[in-house]
Structure formats: C-alpha cells, structure tokens
Design an enzyme around this catalytic site. Structure first.
Site, PDB file in Angstrom:
ATOM      1  N   CYS A  53       0.837  -1.188   0.000  1.00 17.32           N
ATOM      2  CA  CYS A  53       0.000   0.000   0.000  1.00 17.32           C
ATOM      3  C   CYS A  53       0.880   1.249   0.000  1.00 17.32           C
ATOM      4  O   CYS A  53       1.926   1.298   0.622  1.00 17.32           O
ATOM      5  CB  CYS A  53      -0.952   0.098   1.182  1.00 17.32           C
ATOM      6  SG  CYS A  53      -2.092  -1.261   1.274  1.00 17.32           S
TER       7      CYS A  53
ATOM      8  N   ARG B 275       3.912  -0.459  -4.714  1.00 18.86           N
ATOM      9  CA  ARG B 275       3.620  -0.979  -3.371  1.00 18.86           C
ATOM     10  C   ARG B 275       2.280  -1.706  -3.301  1.00 18.86           C
ATOM     11  O   ARG B 275       1.898  -2.243  -2.265  1.00 18.86           O
ATOM     12  CB  ARG B 275       3.600   0.172  -2.366  1.00 18.86           C
ATOM     13  CG  ARG B 275       4.890   0.965  -2.323  1.00 18.86           C
ATOM     14  CD  ARG B 275       4.774   2.106  -1.356  1.00 18.86           C
ATOM     15  NE  ARG B 275       4.618   1.630  -0.008  1.00 18.86           N
ATOM     16  CZ  ARG B 275       5.601   1.297   0.803  1.00 18.86           C
ATOM     17  NH1 ARG B 275       6.844   1.394   0.384  1.00 18.86           N
ATOM     18  NH2 ARG B 275       5.378   0.871   2.027  1.00 18.86           N
TER      19      ARG B 275
ATOM     20  N   TRP C 129      -2.731  -2.753  -1.715  1.00 19.09           N
ATOM     21  CA  TRP C 129      -2.426  -4.176  -1.878  1.00 19.09           C
ATOM     22  C   TRP C 129      -3.257  -4.872  -0.811  1.00 19.09           C
ATOM     23  O   TRP C 129      -3.024  -4.715   0.379  1.00 19.09           O
ATOM     24  CB  TRP C 129      -0.936  -4.431  -1.658  1.00 19.09           C
ATOM     25  CG  TRP C 129      -0.510  -5.832  -1.961  1.00 19.09           C
ATOM     26  CD1 TRP C 129      -0.193  -6.346  -3.179  1.00 19.09           C
ATOM     27  CD2 TRP C 129      -0.350  -6.913  -1.027  1.00 19.09           C
ATOM     28  NE1 TRP C 129       0.149  -7.666  -3.063  1.00 19.09           N
ATOM     29  CE2 TRP C 129       0.069  -8.044  -1.758  1.00 19.09           C
ATOM     30  CE3 TRP C 129      -0.516  -7.037   0.347  1.00 19.09           C
ATOM     31  CZ2 TRP C 129       0.321  -9.273  -1.161  1.00 19.09           C
ATOM     32  CZ3 TRP C 129      -0.265  -8.266   0.942  1.00 19.09           C
ATOM     33  CH2 TRP C 129       0.152  -9.364   0.181  1.00 19.09           C
TER      34      TRP C 129
ATOM     35  N   ASN D 251      -1.556   2.125   5.595  1.00 21.73           N
ATOM     36  CA  ASN D 251      -0.678   1.060   5.096  1.00 21.73           C
ATOM     37  C   ASN D 251      -0.273   0.222   6.305  1.00 21.73           C
ATOM     38  O   ASN D 251       0.251   0.766   7.271  1.00 21.73           O
ATOM     39  CB  ASN D 251       0.544   1.718   4.433  1.00 21.73           C
ATOM     40  CG  ASN D 251       1.704   0.759   4.230  1.00 21.73           C
ATOM     41  OD1 ASN D 251       2.849   1.176   4.217  1.00 21.73           O
ATOM     42  ND2 ASN D 251       1.438  -0.511   4.057  1.00 21.73           N
ATOM     43  N   GLY D 252      -0.550  -1.079   6.254  1.00 20.59           N
ATOM     44  CA  GLY D 252      -0.195  -1.942   7.380  1.00 20.59           C
ATOM     45  C   GLY D 252      -1.353  -2.856   7.733  1.00 20.59           C
ATOM     46  O   GLY D 252      -2.266  -3.049   6.922  1.00 20.59           O
TER      47      GLY D 252
ATOM     48  N   GLU E 214      17.209 -17.866  -8.383  1.00 21.73           N
ATOM     49  CA  GLU E 214      16.795 -16.500  -8.746  1.00 21.73           C
ATOM     50  C   GLU E 214      16.141 -16.487 -10.132  1.00 21.73           C
ATOM     51  O   GLU E 214      15.134 -15.803 -10.355  1.00 21.73           O
ATOM     52  CB  GLU E 214      18.027 -15.565  -8.681  1.00 21.73           C
ATOM     53  CG  GLU E 214      17.791 -14.132  -9.138  1.00 21.73           C
ATOM     54  CD  GLU E 214      16.706 -13.385  -8.377  1.00 21.73           C
ATOM     55  OE1 GLU E 214      16.205 -13.888  -7.366  1.00 21.73           O
ATOM     56  OE2 GLU E 214      16.326 -12.287  -8.842  1.00 21.73           O
TER      57      GLU E 214
ATOM     58  N   LYS F  38      12.304 -15.224 -10.951  1.00 18.63           N
ATOM     59  CA  LYS F  38      12.021 -14.164 -11.920  1.00 18.63           C
ATOM     60  C   LYS F  38      10.962 -14.609 -12.925  1.00 18.63           C
ATOM     61  O   LYS F  38      10.020 -13.882 -13.217  1.00 18.63           O
ATOM     62  CB  LYS F  38      13.316 -13.829 -12.649  1.00 18.63           C
ATOM     63  CG  LYS F  38      13.904 -12.536 -12.741  1.00 18.63           C
ATOM     64  CD  LYS F  38      14.042 -11.502 -11.698  1.00 18.63           C
ATOM     65  CE  LYS F  38      13.344 -11.608 -10.404  1.00 18.63           C
ATOM     66  NZ  LYS F  38      14.013 -11.015  -9.277  1.00 18.63           N
TER      67      LYS F  38
ATOM     68  N   GLU G 230       7.480 -15.026 -11.264  1.00 17.67           N
ATOM     69  CA  GLU G 230       6.950 -13.759 -10.775  1.00 17.67           C
ATOM     70  C   GLU G 230       6.321 -12.904 -11.871  1.00 17.67           C
ATOM     71  O   GLU G 230       5.266 -12.309 -11.661  1.00 17.67           O
ATOM     72  CB  GLU G 230       8.137 -13.022 -10.139  1.00 17.67           C
ATOM     73  CG  GLU G 230       7.816 -11.737  -9.453  1.00 17.67           C
ATOM     74  CD  GLU G 230       9.065 -11.127  -8.818  1.00 17.67           C
ATOM     75  OE1 GLU G 230      10.201 -11.436  -9.243  1.00 17.67           O
ATOM     76  OE2 GLU G 230       8.896 -10.315  -7.909  1.00 17.67           O
TER      77      GLU G 230
ATOM     78  N   HIS H 179      16.754 -37.654  -7.131  1.00 21.43           N
ATOM     79  CA  HIS H 179      16.141 -38.028  -5.849  1.00 21.43           C
ATOM     80  C   HIS H 179      14.648 -37.705  -5.834  1.00 21.43           C
ATOM     81  O   HIS H 179      14.055 -37.626  -4.775  1.00 21.43           O
ATOM     82  CB  HIS H 179      16.879 -37.338  -4.700  1.00 21.43           C
ATOM     83  CG  HIS H 179      18.318 -37.728  -4.640  1.00 21.43           C
ATOM     84  ND1 HIS H 179      18.733 -38.971  -4.201  1.00 21.43           N
ATOM     85  CD2 HIS H 179      19.445 -37.079  -5.042  1.00 21.43           C
ATOM     86  CE1 HIS H 179      20.057 -39.054  -4.299  1.00 21.43           C
ATOM     87  NE2 HIS H 179      20.500 -37.922  -4.822  1.00 21.43           N
TER      88      HIS H 179
ATOM     89  N   LYS I 120       5.914  -4.433  -4.496  1.00 21.40           N
ATOM     90  CA  LYS I 120       7.380  -4.337  -4.416  1.00 21.40           C
ATOM     91  C   LYS I 120       7.874  -4.479  -2.978  1.00 21.40           C
ATOM     92  O   LYS I 120       8.845  -5.156  -2.702  1.00 21.40           O
ATOM     93  CB  LYS I 120       7.799  -2.975  -4.978  1.00 21.40           C
ATOM     94  CG  LYS I 120       9.282  -2.699  -4.915  1.00 21.40           C
ATOM     95  CD  LYS I 120       9.962  -3.199  -6.139  1.00 21.40           C
ATOM     96  CE  LYS I 120      11.454  -3.007  -6.124  1.00 21.40           C
ATOM     97  NZ  LYS I 120      12.120  -4.086  -6.880  1.00 21.40           N
TER      98      LYS I 120
HETATM   99  O1  M6R Z   1      12.939  -5.057  -0.385  1.00 15.13           O
HETATM  100  P1  M6R Z   1      13.442  -6.453  -0.150  1.00 15.13           P
HETATM  101  O2  M6R Z   1      14.732  -6.718  -0.821  1.00 15.13           O
HETATM  102  O3  M6R Z   1      13.513  -6.795   1.311  1.00 15.13           O
HETATM  103  O4  M6R Z   1      12.366  -7.388  -0.795  1.00 15.13           O
HETATM  104  C1  M6R Z   1      12.456  -8.776  -0.677  1.00 15.13           C
HETATM  105  C2  M6R Z   1      11.536  -9.486  -1.648  1.00 15.13           C
HETATM  106  O5  M6R Z   1      10.213  -9.120  -1.413  1.00 15.13           O
HETATM  107  C3  M6R Z   1      11.893  -9.174  -3.088  1.00 15.13           C
HETATM  108  O6  M6R Z   1      13.214  -9.470  -3.372  1.00 15.13           O
HETATM  109  C4  M6R Z   1      10.985  -9.974  -4.047  1.00 15.13           C
HETATM  110  O7  M6R Z   1      11.251 -11.328  -3.939  1.00 15.13           O
HETATM  111  C5  M6R Z   1      11.185  -9.483  -5.476  1.00 15.13           C
HETATM  112  N1  M6R Z   1       9.932  -9.058  -6.002  1.00 15.13           N
HETATM  113  C6  M6R Z   1      11.727 -10.514  -6.400  1.00 15.13           C
HETATM  114  O8  M6R Z   1      11.915 -10.005  -7.664  1.00 15.13           O
END
Ligand code: M6R
Length: 606
Positions: free
Chosen positions: A2, A27, A73, A99-100, A479, A483, A486, A502, A601
């Site tokens: 948010c 956000r 969000w 926000n929260g 990673e 990506k 996501e 395994h 984000k």
């Molecule tokens: O702001 P942060 O690095 O703490 O965020 C951690 C994760 O939320 C962040 O890396 C998330 O996994 C990304 N969207 C991945 O691309």
C-alpha cells in the site's frame, strides 16, 4: 504494501497526489482512491483496479489545496471499490488512508458496531476511522487521533483528514514507512521517496511512534505522547529522472540495463587504489572474532544471501547460515556467541526481515544491513549499514538490486578474507581485479538481448520449466526461477542439479525446457551428467555457459554464452540472461511486467 500520498499547500492537490501515487503503485495496485477537501466537504473517489481506472473517474478539479490518496495491496477484504481507501467515518467527515495491518481490528470493529457505528467495508482500516469518530467529541482531531493510536495494535502508517479542520493533515506511523516532504508553503506525506521526487529533495523520515501535523506552512512532529521531536532534514540524492522509464518500455528492462552503472557505483567508494577497502564503513568492530554469520532476507535478497554464504565460506572461512526471514523469525535459533547477522533488503522495509533484525538485536547480536534505501527502517535499526547504489528500483521484479547485493556479498567476503588472512594476497588481488571487470562483462551479456528475446519467443507458450545448477549456479538458478514465475506466471522450479534423481526427475517430460547454468569449471562434468539424464527423458536444454566450457556443453540444445569470467563471481553475470529471458517471456505472454498480479514491491506486512 500500500502507498500513501498526501498534499497540503498552495497548489493543485489532485495532480500532485496522482503523480505521487503513480510512483507508489509498486507498493500495491489492486485499487486506489483519493479524498479531497472541496466546497466545505470531503469528496472521495475510489476504484478497484489500477490507478488509471480511478483517475478516469476523477472529474477535473482545480484549486484544491488539500487531499490524501492511496494505492492498495489487499490484506483484509478483496480488491473492490468499497474496500479501496480512503475510508470514512459514519458522517463522511473524517477520512483515513492506511498502510499496514491492524491486528485487533476484529474486536475494535465488534465493539464499535455495538456502539452504533456502520461499517461498510471488510477492511481492518475502517476500524481506525470509526474509532477517531468515537473520540472526536468536544476535542481536537489531534487528540482523537492520539487516543486511537494508543488502542490500535499492529503495523500502520496513516494519514487523516477532517472537514472540521481542513487546514491540516495528521499522519502517524508504527512499523510501516512514512516520510514528510518539505516544500515552500506546501508539504507532503508519502510512503516512500519516489512519490515526492521532482517536488522536493528535503524530507523528514518518521520513526516509529511519531505523529506529524502538516499544514501548508508548518510541520510539527511529536511522539505518540505529544513530546516534541527534533529531526534533521534528510537531503534526497536520487533525482526524478532516475525514477522514470527513460524511453524503455518497462522499468524492468531499464533496470536490467542499468546494472553496469549500478555495479560500478556500488563498488566505487569501497575500492581504493584498486583494492577492496571498506575501512570507511567501520564494519570491523562488529566482525571482530566472528565465529558465525547469519544472513537473513526474503525473495531475491535471500538468493543474494545464498551467494553470500558460498562466497564468505569459500574466501573468509567463516560458517554462514542463510535463512528466509519469515522462517528465521519463528525458529528457535541457537544463537552462537560472537556471531553477526547480515540482513539484505532492497527496500529496507520488508516486515519479516525487519523482525529478524529485531530478534537478533534482542539477543545481543550485532546486525549489518545491506540495503538500497538510505533512511529505510533496516538502515536505521542495524548497527552498521552498507548501501547498494542501485538507484530507485521501481519494477516489482528485482534485478539491479540483486546484482548490487551480490557485489556487496563479494566485497564483504574479500574484506573478511583479507582481515583474517584466510586466502593469499595474490588470490585477493586477482578476485579484486576480476570484481572490477564485472560491469563490463554484464555489458557484454546485454548485447545478446536479441538472441535471448528470440529464445523467449520460441518458448513463450510453455507450461512449466526447470532451472538447474550446482554451487553458485544453483543459487542463480533459484533466482532465475523466481524471476520467471513472478512476471510471466509460468511454473518454474530450481533444483540443485545433483538432486534431480532423488525425485524431481519424475517431472521431466518430452519437450520440457530446462535452463542449465554452467559456470563452475570444476563441476562442469558433474552438471553435464545431470543434463544428459534430463535429455534422455526428453527435456530441451538451454545452457547458460561460460565460453570456455562451450565445447563440453555441446550436447545442450541451445547455448547462451557468457564471457570468460571468474567462476566465484559468475552469479553477477550469469543471472543477466535469465532476467532478460523472463522479461521477454512476460512481454510475449502479455503480462504486466512491472506490476505482476498479486504482488507488491515492498512487503511491509507479514
Ligand atoms: O525489499 P526487499 O529486498 O527486502 O524485498 C524482498 C523481496 O520481497 C523481493 O526481493 C521480491 O522477492 C522481489 N519481487 C523478487 O523479484
């Protein structure tokens, strides 16, 4: 999660708030809303969907000088018009954006309903505004808000506006970020710096349990008990241009291309006379006699921590445990004396990472933060901070933050190795020099964009895919898979290549693409055996391999070649083709690259 944006001043509130919200959409973006004081009443417009949907409904309004806005969000209550913020009290005279999470909202709501308050949404936030209404009797808005702050539990950043006191916005925070932007005869409240870039560079960063009253020409900060708080003005160094797309179709692509510069910037002040020199950062005092390091983070930052573990153990010979913050905070950690925690967080606001940091501090453990955001919560609460200089990262999918986090992991590993003399000076110098070449090597990979794009076009309709690797390559495989999931919503799994037989090998079927990372010279034969195993079961293998290993990898169906590079540092370079691949997969599948569904984000709730 948010985003909050508020404005009070001489100007036209609507475009300022909308512009701010557009910078905060990362956000959360499942609904948005705005409340404006106009003609002695508060007018609210809120809509499910992207900010643009709400803006379409907003009639042109000039001459409005106060308002608050929100981009959501969803946590409590589905994304809908009615659950969108701002929320109003029964009279429509008080509005709140939040926000929260208000953890005791159910009880508050029940009690308030018994007292006759009408709730119309499913949100936790609505309890706040009805509670303000309850206390706003023969008193000031400020006093009513203060009473509410004592009753609500959980995390919050709020901004409040009221018809009877139209000359002010009251805002407060606990465990969710909030900043104040200082202008001339105008002031701003926002969840994050990008919202006010281009408007002012002078900000106050609010601490937990602080309340601020903004008028057109004053900003008064107190703690929740009403004691005045004196704050230093923080000068923002990011410029507004850095938070724009600069001709790229998406922020993600721009940020992928910004990596060479971000890497160089991150290295800049930590290398002197061509050698790693972190003396200015004064971190040695927390690493004196360190017997164990805990690296704690979430998502991509966690993946950077996995590389950090391998690098620190290999070079500095200190045992490292890398943990997912949401797991770490609830497990019975057997804290080793003389240990240090490193938290890695782009935003510096991730709730679980922050909680793990606090847990370490409660146990007397020193914490080093690696973050991209100056003034963020982790940077303020950690004992020491090292900044990645990636600049604002707007796309939800993290790219340049990851590669710069890797740079810091290597710098730390080298620094500790140097201090502890765990490897020879020659090895340190070699690695040091190789690290300085990383920006150029990433640039070389970026020139292969069209080749990788063509590959993405070819595979755009796949249902499922696998990423394999060993050692550093496995960390990068994780990673790469994140990506792809996501932003393109394709099922992707990362496996340690040796682990396939395994169990996961059963998932391999005819034609399934497998992306294999092959950068570790000493492991290439082992990984190739695993590749043969998946090929024998019908998989199509795309190798991301170092040029010198091309021969050995001939049997793979496709190859993306990486320039010759030091295998220890390979992740900084080998992740780049995976980022580009995911980006184009998402583009070809018509996904919203910068704002993938269900995500935000900055994850500031548990
Ligand atoms: O702001 P942060 O690095 O703490 O965020 C951690 C994760 O939320 C962040 O890396 C998330 O996994 C990304 N969207 C991945 O691309």
């Amino acid at each position: 999660m948010c985003g909050i944006m508020g404005y009070i001043g001489k100007g036209n509130a609507v475009p300022v708030i909308i512009d701010g919200l557009s910078k905060l959409e990362y956000r959360g973006y499942d609904s948005s809303g705005i409340a404006l004081y106009n003609n002695n009443q508060i007018e609210t417009v809120k809509k499910k969907g992207r900010l643009s949907t709400m803006v379409e409904k907003l009639e042109e309004k000039a001459g409005i000088d106060i308002g608050i806005g929100h981009t959501r969000w969803a946590t409590h209550g589905v994304p809908s018009d009615v659950n969108a913020h701002p929320h109003a009290d029964c009279t429509g005279q008080i509005v709140v954006v939040h926000n929260g999470i208000i953890e005791n909202y159910a009880k508050l709501r029940k009690d308030l309903m018994l007292e006759g308050h009408d709730f119309i949404s499913d949100t936790d936030t609505e309890a706040i505004v009805h509670l303000i209404e309850k206390y706003y009797k023969n008193t000031s808005l400020e006093k009513a808000v203060r009473k509410v702050l004592k009753e609500v539990q959980g995390s919050f950043a709020i901004a409040v506006m009221c018809v009877n006191e139209p000359d002010k916005i009251i805002a407060a925070k606990k465990d969710s970020p909030l900043i104040v932007g200082l202008g001339e005869n105008e002031n701003y409240i926002a969840s994050d710096i990008p919202a006010i870039l281009g408007k002012t560079k002078q900000i106050y960063i609010l601490e937990d349990k602080e309340l601020v009253i903004l008028t057109k020409d004053s900003v008064e900060i107190t703690d929740f008990d009403g004691n005045k708080v004196h704050k230093e003005i923080f000068e923002v160094t990011w410029d507004a241009i850095a938070a724009e797309k600069a001709g790229y179709e998406h922020f993600m692509l721009k940020e992928i291309h910004e990596q060479p510069v971000a890497i160089k910037e991150t290295l800049r002040e930590k290398i002197k006379d061509g050698l790693v020199d972190m003396s200015d950062l004064n971190i040695d005092e927390i690493f004196e006699d360190t017997e164990k390091i805990y690296i704690v983070a979430c998502g991509t930052a966690y993946h950077a921590g996995l590389v950090g573990k391998l690098a620190i153990e290999k070079l500095a010979k200190i045992p490292v445990e890398t943990d997912i913050a949401s797991e770490f905070r609830y497990r019975d950690v057997l804290w080793t004396p003389k240990s240090v925690m490193i938290v890695v967080s782009q935003s510096g606001e991730t709730a679980d990472t922050l909680a793990a940091l606090r847990e370490a501090k409660r146990n007397g453990i020193k914490v080093l933060a690696v973050t991209n955001v100056v003034g963020s919560s982790v940077s303020r609460e950690a004992d020491k901070v090292i900044y990645t200089h990636a600049g604002p990262e707007i796309a939800v999918a993290s790219t340049k933050a990851y590669t710069t986090q890797l740079v810091i992991m290597y710098l730390l590993a080298l620094h500790l190795a140097n201090v502890k003399s765990t490897i020879s000076k020659e090895e340190i110098t070699k690695l040091n020099n190789d690290l300085l070449k990383m920006d150029t090597l990433v640039e070389k990979v970026l020139t292969q964009q069209n080749k990788i794009k063509a590959l993405a076009e070819k595979y755009k309709d796949i249902q499922s895919t696998f990423f394999l690797g060993r050692s550093f390559d496995y960390a990068v495989a994780m990673e790469g898979a994140l990506k792809l999931k996501e932003i393109s919503y394709i099922h992707a799994e990362a496996y340690a290549a040796g682990e396939l037989k395994h169990g996961p090998l059963a998932l391999i079927y005819d034609g399934v693409p497998v992306l294999a990372l092959i950068t570790q010279d000493h492991l290439v034969d082992k990984t190739m055996s695993n590749i043969k195993e998946v090929k024998a079961r019908g998989a199509v293998v795309v190798a991301i391999c170092k040029e010198n290993l091309q021969e050995t990898c001939q049997e793979c169906d496709e190859q993306i070649l990486l320039p010759d590079l030091n295998p220890i540092l390979a992740p900084i370079v080998s992740v780049v083709p995976l980022q580009i691949f995911s980006y184009y997969m998402a583009v070809f599948r018509d996904c919203d690259v910068d704002k993938p569904r269900n995500l935000a984000k900055s994850v500031t709730v548990e």
